[in-house]
Write an enzyme that holds these catalytic residues in place. Structure first.
Site, PDB file in Angstrom:
ATOM      1  N   HIS A 218      -5.137   1.780  -0.072  1.00 17.57           N
ATOM      2  CA  HIS A 218      -4.181   1.874   1.025  1.00 17.57           C
ATOM      3  C   HIS A 218      -2.769   1.553   0.549  1.00 17.57           C
ATOM      4  O   HIS A 218      -1.822   2.297   0.791  1.00 17.57           O
ATOM      5  CB  HIS A 218      -4.587   0.915   2.138  1.00 17.57           C
ATOM      6  CG  HIS A 218      -3.649   0.873   3.305  1.00 17.57           C
ATOM      7  ND1 HIS A 218      -4.003   1.321   4.557  1.00 17.57           N
ATOM      8  CD2 HIS A 218      -2.369   0.429   3.411  1.00 17.57           C
ATOM      9  CE1 HIS A 218      -2.977   1.155   5.384  1.00 17.57           C
ATOM     10  NE2 HIS A 218      -1.974   0.612   4.712  1.00 17.57           N
ATOM     11  N   GLU A 219      -2.655   0.434  -0.151  1.00 19.13           N
ATOM     12  CA  GLU A 219      -1.331  -0.016  -0.557  1.00 19.13           C
ATOM     13  C   GLU A 219      -0.688   0.951  -1.555  1.00 19.13           C
ATOM     14  O   GLU A 219       0.491   1.286  -1.447  1.00 19.13           O
ATOM     15  CB  GLU A 219      -1.420  -1.409  -1.173  1.00 19.13           C
ATOM     16  CG  GLU A 219      -0.096  -2.115  -1.282  1.00 19.13           C
ATOM     17  CD  GLU A 219       0.517  -2.423   0.060  1.00 19.13           C
ATOM     18  OE1 GLU A 219       1.746  -2.590   0.114  1.00 19.13           O
ATOM     19  OE2 GLU A 219      -0.218  -2.478   1.067  1.00 19.13           O
ATOM     20  N   HIS A 228       1.226   4.892   7.818  1.00 22.89           N
ATOM     21  CA  HIS A 228       0.014   4.548   8.549  1.00 22.89           C
ATOM     22  C   HIS A 228      -0.507   5.756   9.314  1.00 22.89           C
ATOM     23  O   HIS A 228       0.267   6.498   9.926  1.00 22.89           O
ATOM     24  CB  HIS A 228       0.273   3.412   9.536  1.00 22.89           C
ATOM     25  CG  HIS A 228       0.256   2.070   8.903  1.00 22.89           C
ATOM     26  ND1 HIS A 228       0.900   0.982   9.442  1.00 22.89           N
ATOM     27  CD2 HIS A 228      -0.334   1.617   7.767  1.00 22.89           C
ATOM     28  CE1 HIS A 228       0.707  -0.074   8.670  1.00 22.89           C
ATOM     29  NE2 HIS A 228      -0.038   0.289   7.647  1.00 22.89           N
ATOM     30  N   CYS A 229      -1.801   5.932   9.275  1.00 22.24           N
ATOM     31  CA  CYS A 229      -2.449   7.024  10.006  1.00 22.24           C
ATOM     32  C   CYS A 229      -2.791   6.536  11.408  1.00 22.24           C
ATOM     33  O   CYS A 229      -3.418   5.486  11.568  1.00 22.24           O
ATOM     34  CB  CYS A 229      -3.716   7.461   9.270  1.00 22.24           C
ATOM     35  SG  CYS A 229      -4.595   8.804  10.084  1.00 22.24           S
ATOM     36  N   CYS A 234      -9.326   6.004   9.255  1.00 24.99           N
ATOM     37  CA  CYS A 234      -8.828   6.364   7.942  1.00 24.99           C
ATOM     38  C   CYS A 234      -8.447   5.108   7.170  1.00 24.99           C
ATOM     39  O   CYS A 234      -8.056   4.103   7.774  1.00 24.99           O
ATOM     40  CB  CYS A 234      -7.607   7.283   8.105  1.00 24.99           C
ATOM     41  SG  CYS A 234      -6.746   7.779   6.608  1.00 24.99           S
ATOM     42  N   CYS A 253      -8.582  10.477   5.917  1.00 22.81           N
ATOM     43  CA  CYS A 253      -8.807  11.591   6.839  1.00 22.81           C
ATOM     44  C   CYS A 253      -8.274  12.877   6.205  1.00 22.81           C
ATOM     45  O   CYS A 253      -7.586  12.856   5.177  1.00 22.81           O
ATOM     46  CB  CYS A 253      -8.116  11.319   8.177  1.00 22.81           C
ATOM     47  SG  CYS A 253      -6.307  11.435   8.113  1.00 22.81           S
ATOM     48  N   CYS A 256      -4.371  12.972   5.715  1.00 22.90           N
ATOM     49  CA  CYS A 256      -3.868  12.117   4.639  1.00 22.90           C
ATOM     50  C   CYS A 256      -4.304  12.632   3.271  1.00 22.90           C
ATOM     51  O   CYS A 256      -3.555  12.529   2.300  1.00 22.90           O
ATOM     52  CB  CYS A 256      -4.323  10.679   4.858  1.00 22.90           C
ATOM     53  SG  CYS A 256      -3.528   9.880   6.294  1.00 22.90           S
TER      54      CYS A 256
END
Length: 301
Positions: A218-219, A228-229, A234, A253, A256
């Site tokens: 994520h990071e 951010h989704c 996700c 997702c 993304c």
């Protein structure tokens, strides 16, 4: 209550943005805005986010999301021949289980981003001076997260590095008035620090690993321009707590994934199969099931 919510931010809750970061302009990315069939196929497996409940990230953060067109128009970092390696920097004294997890994180990031990922030689906790340490509320030693970014990582210039993330076994705090933070990042400088300390509390090896994989992917996803989704479950969802983190999927997702692919141009099916093999090999059932569902949609076409 707002202060309490802040205290449980994980590293990817502290998502900062800086438009002045060194980046590759979207004008240099040539692509057709029509989605590839691959993204249309797996979109069927996207699950829309439920209405946020009290305490959830989106309950207290009014985010507008990021369309594919917005992503393309925004300057963001993409791999080049000069910068294409992700680095992990261990800081501290790790037990055998933690050492294994760091190596598994390295393997995962190499697959997730389809980029070479290396673990730098570990450094001692002695690198953190007394003025950047304190004793926490339950007697645990804590390190000042900002010090690790500005006085440790920022000085490092690993060869061909595109992202650098420190991993420490010590607890972290962001500033004196706060109890703790799971991590901190500077996207402008392409550096971040994550603590394993709270990830492993009341968690077996697999759950702790699952959390680390989510946090790190994520990071670093943010470093490559992903916001951010807010559309689907996700790994790029914002989160306010560890329980919310556990509810979010480890899967990107379809939207993304499409954003990430636009600058990387990796083989989507190869990546998906490698992720499936990784989850199966490491007994991560939820991730395996998600990859199998995506592969099934592709096979049926």
């Amino acid at each position: 209550m707002k202060k309490l919510l802040f205290l449980v931010f994980v590293i990817f809750c502290s998502c900062q943005s800086d438009k002045k970061q060194k980046s590759v302009s979207s004008s240099n990315i040539k692509l057709d805005l029509t989605p590839l069939p691959y993204f249309e196929d797996i979109k069927v497996n996207d699950v829309k986010l439920e209405k946020p409940a009290f305490g959830d990230w989106l309950f207290s953060h009014n985010e507008e999301g990021q369309s594919f067109e917005q992503f393309i128009k925004t300057k963001h970092i993409v791999p080049t021949k000069e910068e294409n390696i992700i680095y992990l920097q261990p800081i501290g004294t790790f037990n055998s289980s933690q050492i294994k997890q760091i190596e598994l994180v390295r393997q995962y990031l190499a697959i997730f981003f389809q980029l070479e990922t290396k673990v730098l030689e570990g450094v001692s906790n002695d690198i953190i001076p007394n003025n950047a340490r304190r004793i926490g509320d339950v007697g645990q030693e804590q390190f000042l997260a900002g010090y690790i970014l500005t006085d440790v990582l920022k000085k490092e210039k690993p060869e061909k590095g595109i992202a650098l993330m420190a991993i420490t076994e010590k607890d972290l705090y962001p500033k004196p008035e706060w109890n703790y933070v799971f991590g901190l990042a500077s996207y402008r400088d392409k550096i971040a620090v994550s603590s394993m300390y709270r990830m492993q509390k009341e968690a077996d090896f697999n759950l702790a690993l699952d959390r680390l994989l989510k946090i790190c992917s994520h990071e670093i996803g943010h470093m490559f321009g992903l916001h951010h989704c807010i559309e689907a479950n996700c790994v790029m969802n914002g989160t306010n707590s560890m329980s919310e983190t556990d509810r979010h999927w480890i899967r990107l997702c379809s939207l993304c994934q499409r954003k990430l692919y636009s600058g990387f141009k990796f083989d989507n099916v190869k990546r998906l199969k490698e992720l499936e093999n990784y989850f199966e090999k490491n007994n991560l059932a939820e991730g395996l099931a998600l990859m199998e569902k995506d592969l099934e949609k592709i096979k049926n076409k």
